[in-house]
Write a protein that holds these residues in place. Structure first.
Motif, mmCIF file in Angstrom:
data_model
loop_
_atom_site.group_PDB
_atom_site.id
_atom_site.type_symbol
_atom_site.label_atom_id
_atom_site.label_comp_id
_atom_site.label_asym_id
_atom_site.label_seq_id
_atom_site.Cartn_x
_atom_site.Cartn_y
_atom_site.Cartn_z
ATOM 1 N N LEU A 175 0.818 -1.212 0.000
ATOM 2 C CA LEU A 175 0.000 0.000 0.000
ATOM 3 C C LEU A 175 0.852 1.262 0.000
ATOM 4 O O LEU A 175 0.327 2.364 0.071
ATOM 5 C CB LEU A 175 -0.906 0.005 1.230
ATOM 6 C CG LEU A 175 -1.982 -1.066 1.249
ATOM 7 C CD1 LEU A 175 -2.545 -1.232 2.632
ATOM 8 C CD2 LEU A 175 -3.088 -0.684 0.298
ATOM 9 N N PHE A 200 -10.197 10.700 7.635
ATOM 10 C CA PHE A 200 -9.900 9.511 6.838
ATOM 11 C C PHE A 200 -10.319 9.707 5.385
ATOM 12 O O PHE A 200 -9.562 9.388 4.467
ATOM 13 C CB PHE A 200 -10.604 8.287 7.421
ATOM 14 C CG PHE A 200 -10.568 7.104 6.512
ATOM 15 C CD1 PHE A 200 -9.404 6.369 6.383
ATOM 16 C CD2 PHE A 200 -11.651 6.767 5.728
ATOM 17 C CE1 PHE A 200 -9.337 5.302 5.514
ATOM 18 C CE2 PHE A 200 -11.595 5.706 4.852
ATOM 19 C CZ PHE A 200 -10.433 4.966 4.745
ATOM 20 N N PHE A 256 -5.491 8.703 -3.304
ATOM 21 C CA PHE A 256 -5.804 8.185 -4.626
ATOM 22 C C PHE A 256 -5.427 9.122 -5.744
ATOM 23 O O PHE A 256 -5.570 8.777 -6.902
ATOM 24 C CB PHE A 256 -7.255 7.734 -4.699
ATOM 25 C CG PHE A 256 -7.316 6.373 -4.132
ATOM 26 C CD1 PHE A 256 -6.829 5.308 -4.871
ATOM 27 C CD2 PHE A 256 -7.716 6.164 -2.839
ATOM 28 C CE1 PHE A 256 -6.788 4.046 -4.334
ATOM 29 C CE2 PHE A 256 -7.676 4.908 -2.292
ATOM 30 C CZ PHE A 256 -7.221 3.843 -3.043
ATOM 31 N N ILE A 312 -5.155 -5.745 -3.901
ATOM 32 C CA ILE A 312 -5.199 -5.132 -2.575
ATOM 33 C C ILE A 312 -6.495 -5.520 -1.869
ATOM 34 O O ILE A 312 -6.509 -5.805 -0.668
ATOM 35 C CB ILE A 312 -5.113 -3.597 -2.694
ATOM 36 C CG1 ILE A 312 -3.757 -3.174 -3.248
ATOM 37 C CG2 ILE A 312 -5.386 -2.918 -1.379
ATOM 38 C CD1 ILE A 312 -2.635 -3.254 -2.277
ATOM 39 N N PHE A 368 -9.116 0.043 7.999
ATOM 40 C CA PHE A 368 -8.471 1.073 7.179
ATOM 41 C C PHE A 368 -8.170 0.509 5.795
ATOM 42 O O PHE A 368 -8.474 1.126 4.773
ATOM 43 C CB PHE A 368 -7.178 1.526 7.858
ATOM 44 C CG PHE A 368 -6.580 2.770 7.278
ATOM 45 C CD1 PHE A 368 -6.822 3.996 7.855
ATOM 46 C CD2 PHE A 368 -5.781 2.719 6.149
ATOM 47 C CE1 PHE A 368 -6.282 5.149 7.326
ATOM 48 C CE2 PHE A 368 -5.234 3.870 5.610
ATOM 49 C CZ PHE A 368 -5.490 5.085 6.203
ATOM 50 N N PHE A 369 -7.604 -0.685 5.756
ATOM 51 C CA PHE A 369 -7.204 -1.246 4.465
ATOM 52 C C PHE A 369 -8.416 -1.645 3.634
ATOM 53 O O PHE A 369 -8.398 -1.514 2.410
ATOM 54 C CB PHE A 369 -6.268 -2.436 4.664
ATOM 55 C CG PHE A 369 -4.977 -2.061 5.340
ATOM 56 C CD1 PHE A 369 -4.500 -0.766 5.266
ATOM 57 C CD2 PHE A 369 -4.242 -2.987 6.045
ATOM 58 C CE1 PHE A 369 -3.320 -0.398 5.883
ATOM 59 C CE2 PHE A 369 -3.061 -2.633 6.666
ATOM 60 C CZ PHE A 369 -2.601 -1.336 6.586
ATOM 61 N N LEU A 392 -11.298 -0.121 3.645
ATOM 62 C CA LEU A 392 -11.863 1.100 3.062
ATOM 63 C C LEU A 392 -10.960 1.652 1.965
ATOM 64 O O LEU A 392 -11.435 2.131 0.939
ATOM 65 C CB LEU A 392 -12.107 2.152 4.141
ATOM 66 C CG LEU A 392 -13.154 1.797 5.197
ATOM 67 C CD1 LEU A 392 -13.511 3.016 6.017
ATOM 68 C CD2 LEU A 392 -14.394 1.231 4.584
ATOM 69 N N ILE A 393 -9.645 1.584 2.193
ATOM 70 C CA ILE A 393 -8.719 2.047 1.151
ATOM 71 C C ILE A 393 -8.891 1.207 -0.110
ATOM 72 O O ILE A 393 -8.930 1.728 -1.227
ATOM 73 C CB ILE A 393 -7.261 1.964 1.676
ATOM 74 C CG1 ILE A 393 -6.975 3.088 2.660
ATOM 75 C CG2 ILE A 393 -6.277 2.002 0.540
ATOM 76 C CD1 ILE A 393 -6.823 4.431 2.009
ATOM 77 N N ALA A 442 -11.951 2.262 -1.842
ATOM 78 C CA ALA A 442 -11.844 3.559 -2.501
ATOM 79 C C ALA A 442 -11.060 3.458 -3.794
ATOM 80 O O ALA A 442 -10.975 4.427 -4.543
ATOM 81 C CB ALA A 442 -11.178 4.564 -1.565
ATOM 82 N N GLY A 443 -10.502 2.280 -4.078
ATOM 83 C CA GLY A 443 -9.673 2.108 -5.267
ATOM 84 C C GLY A 443 -10.398 2.480 -6.546
ATOM 85 O O GLY A 443 -9.807 2.931 -7.504
ATOM 86 N N TYR A 465 -16.122 7.668 -3.692
ATOM 87 C CA TYR A 465 -15.964 8.289 -2.375
ATOM 88 C C TYR A 465 -17.262 8.339 -1.603
ATOM 89 O O TYR A 465 -17.254 8.484 -0.392
ATOM 90 C CB TYR A 465 -15.362 9.681 -2.522
ATOM 91 C CG TYR A 465 -13.977 9.598 -3.067
ATOM 92 C CD1 TYR A 465 -12.962 9.057 -2.285
ATOM 93 C CD2 TYR A 465 -13.683 9.976 -4.355
ATOM 94 C CE1 TYR A 465 -11.689 8.919 -2.782
ATOM 95 C CE2 TYR A 465 -12.409 9.846 -4.856
ATOM 96 C CZ TYR A 465 -11.416 9.320 -4.061
ATOM 97 O OH TYR A 465 -10.160 9.177 -4.555
ATOM 98 N N ILE A 485 -17.073 5.154 0.493
ATOM 99 C CA ILE A 485 -16.225 5.160 1.682
ATOM 100 C C ILE A 485 -16.627 6.253 2.664
ATOM 101 O O ILE A 485 -16.425 6.091 3.853
ATOM 102 C CB ILE A 485 -14.715 5.230 1.380
ATOM 103 C CG1 ILE A 485 -14.354 6.490 0.655
ATOM 104 C CG2 ILE A 485 -14.209 4.010 0.700
ATOM 105 C CD1 ILE A 485 -12.894 6.778 0.840
#
Lengths: 494, 469
Positions: free
Chosen positions: A71, A176, A184, B312, B384-385, B387-388, B391-392, B396, B399
């Motif tokens: 990441l 966040f 991004f 991911i 966290f991961f 949601l990240i 968001a890929g 938005y 998330i």
């Protein structure tokens, strides 16, 4: 100098406390830990001073360790002048907070454990140069606050603890989303790298509000300030000191370092909203304080007003005003911690915080009363104390912004000083001067630990008030770097 | 050939061996419950260790069964969870009359999950799924005297029969339109035609039942409440984990031609699931029901990660399931200890727990923090991961809503913490003696919750396995 020590020392102290038995062991370990932190910070300051004189890089003592490679998340730490100032503030408040909690009988082990955990979060936050690491430490500090208020607090403590935890969590959630937006478009969390990139204006405009309001909630941005009065007044003394002295500064620092520094176009575009909200917070906070009868509520609402100056300074976007914002963060941290310490000392003796039930305390507890008066004078901006220096700088900086409406806001903010003087003098007059309440005739004055705690904070306030150049020298090169970035953008837009 | 067979199917073999050992022990002379449990715990531990050696890729039975390092890891996670549950069941099973049967049921179910995870063919997948469900339904009814248990078992049987029917209907239509059931061949034949879309929706509905995604979640709370705590933890952690692993791989490989379609579905389903799980969890009084709804919300967060559709995302989902194993089992472990000692199951019974049971209180509090996603516990990293990863795709809205839902979930998790530490109670639960085995289980869970997040090699390892494939 290895910055990770700043996280390791408080964390190890916290772990060590878990293995202690009895209040005496617990408090001596915490005291030793707090002193070790202060010594460490002293080393950091001298090392920073020496290295900074020789070179002109923005961040010193940087170290990067890959954390989550897929990441692109790194553990990246480093300090500039602003973070060093914040770290000094943290160390002073931690030591003073440990000292005033000297006689916490109830669940003392857990109490000091949580205090140390809270300080770990604060140090970690201030040294982080990676947004993920920063966010991690920001949230580390939330749960200890919830427990500290809920278990050891007074009044409607469960309600306040829950309100505080949820509102701060809401702040984190907004932060966040802001961070995810940045991530991004840059594919990194690294502050230094992101600062070197140009995030498109549309992206900035979309995510700046998330980051700024998110951090703003931590620093009592109007209208998200409602956790402040309840949280502060229900918290035990040391927790109030940590909350107002350190924790609210996480928000101000975040607004500056993350929102403004990384998204300067949006900061410029939205500055009028920030100033509007900050001015409302200043005026509204000051008038709301006038109506309070509880000493802790008085200080909590005045914190809303004072933290408004931080946001005002950030919103005005001039070199001097940003400097003033940082000064105000340090000054308010020390002053409000001192105030809460004094209120805590009074409360532990008289078991009341109602101004109407106090009076004439100067006759029986001269030391505590003097501390209270000093904190009050600093709060209303008397020259010689830190409050004057900080607020003056914010006003000067704000006036430099040539926009007519912004100057109008500055005048309004200046006027609030009068209101501040009214409520401080009234509270001081009624509780410290005047006829002595008969039931308080046999109070004892401060013990050595309380004197030491107050002494440390007063020393900070007076040094900053009499020799502000020490601090401005430290922070100005760093705020200039932030402002250079903002000003280039402003000139391009013109 | 035989060595191939043994190495590739070693975990399945081991579980089968355990089932047979239990049967032989049962047929032999009468043994104490302790001896059964000791044997099985040692075997489970051996099985777990076995999972870390001699791993390689391979295909068996005409692509019916496939395995690789990632699949072995997924099975290992389930093995670990099984071991923890077994340790935690100690105090409940100690006096129970049917210990071997309990283990035989759960292990058969585990075997079914292994086959399901390893399946390379929709038939094999269906077989594994059924094999994993039916024994659990029997296990839910394991407290024979409790009527709620029977009610839960009945509900589970009906709803899983229904979901199997959906799944089977979908599979048959898919077979009718493509002429194949093999995972590797299916993507070439799948397109946007309406019949295939309909089949796809039925299959997704079947999955959604198993992992209790809203609006297919209605069975969850009743079954969780009725079942014995150990079976509830099995359902919530192992069953869900196994189906999630397969779900992700099926979605990303077999249905990759329909990526746009499933993206929108997952988007809506995830938000719905989070919202419903959260809103219902707020009002629950029974601890098991509360954990049921909280687990529904957690699945919603997992779906946010799933929607990303990248490596991911897969990594984050598997990583989150691993974390979820530790944190949820820690919570269930406390409920298990308290219930078997006092018979109390309500959150209000936990008021003032800290005064009498400080160790249990901290375990429960840490589990709650991890479930809520508060650092430094692993749950923070997991969420966290996820949601990240979600968001890929640049969604938005997804998330932002998910992040705001974290606040709601924090509220109800903190409610438990508040009850433990802050609420006054003149008659708190009596001090409970924690059996050694449960202590071990708690130690494993807490060590996991605290270390898995901060220790990045775990995440990197999972990622490297996924990139490998």
């Amino acid at each position: 100098m290895n910055l990770t020590l700043l996280i390791v020392v408080p964390f190890l102290t916290a772990i060590a406390i878990l293995f202690c038995k009895g209040l005496k062991q617990v408090r001596s370990v915490s005291f030793a830990g707090a002193v070790a932190q202060l010594v460490l910070v002293g080393f950091l300051l001298t090392a920073y001073w020496q290295q900074h004189a020789s070179g002109s890089t923005q961040f010193l003592f940087e170290s990067i360790v890959t954390w989550f490679k897929p990441l692109n998340i790194n553990y990246h730490v480093g300090v500039d002048g602003i973070s060093v100032a914040m770290i000094i503030l943290t160390a002073l408040v931690v030591l003073a907070g440990t000292l005033v909690s000297w006689t916490t009988e109830q669940l003392s082990k857990e109490f000091f454990f949580l205090l140390m955990l809270l300080s770990t979060g604060a140090y970690g936050f201030f040294i982080s140069l990676d947004l993920f690491t920063m966010f991690f430490f920001l949230e580390v500090a939330v749960v200890p606050k919830f427990l500290l208020i809920g278990i050891w607090g007074s009044g409607k403590k469960e309600y306040s603890a829950m309100k505080l935890a949820l509102m701060l969590m809401a702040g984190s959630a907004l932060v966040f989303v802001g961070l995810a937006g940045i991530y991004f478009h840059t594919h990194t969390f690294d502050v230094v790298q992101i600062a070197g990139m140009q995030i498109p204006l549309s992206v900035q405009k979309m995510f700046f509000p998330f980051a700024f309001i998110g951090f703003g909630i931590f620093t009592a941005l109007f209208p998200f300030h409602t956790w402040v009065p309840d949280g502060h007044s229900s918290a035990p003394t040391a927790a109030s000191m940590f909350l107002a002295g350190i924790s609210m500064k996480l928000g101000g620092y975040g607004c500056l370092r993350v929102a403004t520094y990384l998204m300067p176009d949006a900061a410029h575009a939205y500055s009028w909203i920030i100033i509007l909200l900050a001015t409302i917070a200043i005026i509204y906070g000051a008038f709301a304080t006038m109506m309070q009868t509880d000493l802790k509520y008085i200080n909590a609402y005045s914190s809303v007003s004072h933290c408004g100056f931080v946001l005002l300074g950030i919103g005005m976007l001039t070199r001097t005003s940003i400097n003033g914002a940082v000064l105000q963060m340090v000054s308010h941290g020390l002053m409000t911690a001192l105030f809460f310490a004094a209120i805590g000392m009074i409360y532990s003796r008289t078991h009341t915080r109602q101004v109407a039930q106090l009076g004439g305390l100067l006759k029986v507890t001269p030391f505590i009363s003097t501390v209270f008066i000093i904190a009050g004078f600093c709060s209303l901006g008397l020259p010689g104390f830190s409050g004057f220096v900080a607020e003056m700088t914010v006003f000067m900086g704000s006036w430099q912004n040539p926009d007519g409406w912004y100057r109008f806001a500055t005048i309004l903010a200046c006027a609030s000083i009068v209101v501040t003087a009214v409520y401080i003098l009234r509270a001081t007059g009624r509780s410290i001067m005047g006829p002595l309440n008969a039931s308080h005739a046999k109070l004892t004055d401060a013990t050595w630990n309380e004197k030491l705690a107050a002494g440390i904070l007063i020393a900070g306030i007076v040094i900053m008030g009499l020799a502000p150049f020490l601090l401005t020298k430290l922070i100005t090169p760093s705020t200039d770097i932030i402002m250079n970035k903002v000003l280039t953008i402003m000139t391009i837009q013109k | 050939m035989w060595t191939d067979f043994l190495i590739l199917m070693k975990q399945e073999m081991a579980v089968v061996a355990m089932v047979f050992i239990l049967l032989f022990m049962k047929l032999g002379k009468d043994r104490s419950n302790e001896s059964y449990m000791n044997v099985i715990n040692v075997l489970l531990l051996l099985n777990l260790i076995l999972g870390f050696v001699c791993n390689r890729e391979g295909i068996l039975f005409n692509e019916m069964f496939r395995t690789n390092k990632l699949i072995v890891l997924e099975k290992n996670i389930l093995n670990l969870a099984m071991l923890i549950i077994s340790l935690q069941s100690w105090s409940w099973l100690k006096t129970h009359k049917h210990v071997p049967e309990f283990y035989i049921l759960l292990l058969s179910s585990l075997l079914g999950m292994f086959f399901m995870i390893s399946s390379g063919n929709l038939l094999m997948f269906y077989l594994g799924l059924e094999m994993s469900t039916i024994p659990v339904a029997a296990a839910v009814n394991f407290d024979l005297a409790k009527r709620r248990s029977s009610e839960g078992a009945m509900k589970l049987i009906f709803s899983s029969a229904f979901s199997s029917a959906c799944l089977l209907f979908g599979i048959s239509m898919l077979y009718g339109t493509t002429g194949t059931l093999v995972f590797t061949e299916l993507p070439q034949h799948i397109s946007n035609n309406p019949l295939q879309l309909f089949a796809f929706i039925l299959i997704i509905a079947g999955f959604a039942f198993k992992i209790s995604v809203a609006p297919f979640h209605l069975w969850t709370a009743d079954v969780y409440e009725g079942a014995p705590v150990s079976v509830t933890s099995f359902l919530s952690v192992i069953s869900k984990g196994a189906v999630l692993f397969v779900f992700v791989s099926v979605l990303y490989t077999v249905f990759s031609p329909l990526a746009k379609v499933w993206y929108n579905m997952i988007f809506i389903l995830s938000l719905l699931t989070i919202a419903i799980g959260n809103l219902f969890a707020i009002r629950q009084e029974n601890f098991k029901r509360f954990l049921a709804f909280s687990s529904i919300a957690q699945v919603g967060f997992i779906l946010v990660g799933v929607s990303g559709g990248t490596d991911i995302s897969t990594t984050s989902v598997i990583y989150f399931v691993l974390i979820y194993v530790f944190s949820n089992l820690a919570a269930f472990g406390v409920v298990s200890v308290v219930t078997s000692a006092t018979g109390k199951e309500n959150i209000s019974d936990y008021k003032g727990l800290y005064k009498t049971n400080p160790a249990l209180s901290w375990v429960l509090a840490i589990a709650m923090f991890s479930l809520a996603g508060v650092p430094p516990t692993a749950g923070f990293f997991g969420k966290f991961f996820l949601l990240i990863a979600g968001a890929g795709k640049g969604n938005y809205i997804l998330i932002s809503i998910a992040a705001l839902n974290i606040i709601i979930s924090l509220y109800y998790y903190l409610r438990v913490v508040k009850a433990i530490f802050m609420d006054a109670n003149s008659t708190p639960l009596p001090s409970v003696r924690i059996p050694l085995m449960s202590k071990l289980a708690f130690a494993v869970c807490i060590a996991g919750v605290i270390s898995i997040g901060v220790a990045s090699p775990v995440y990197d390892y999972i990622y490297s396995l996924i990139v490998l494939n």
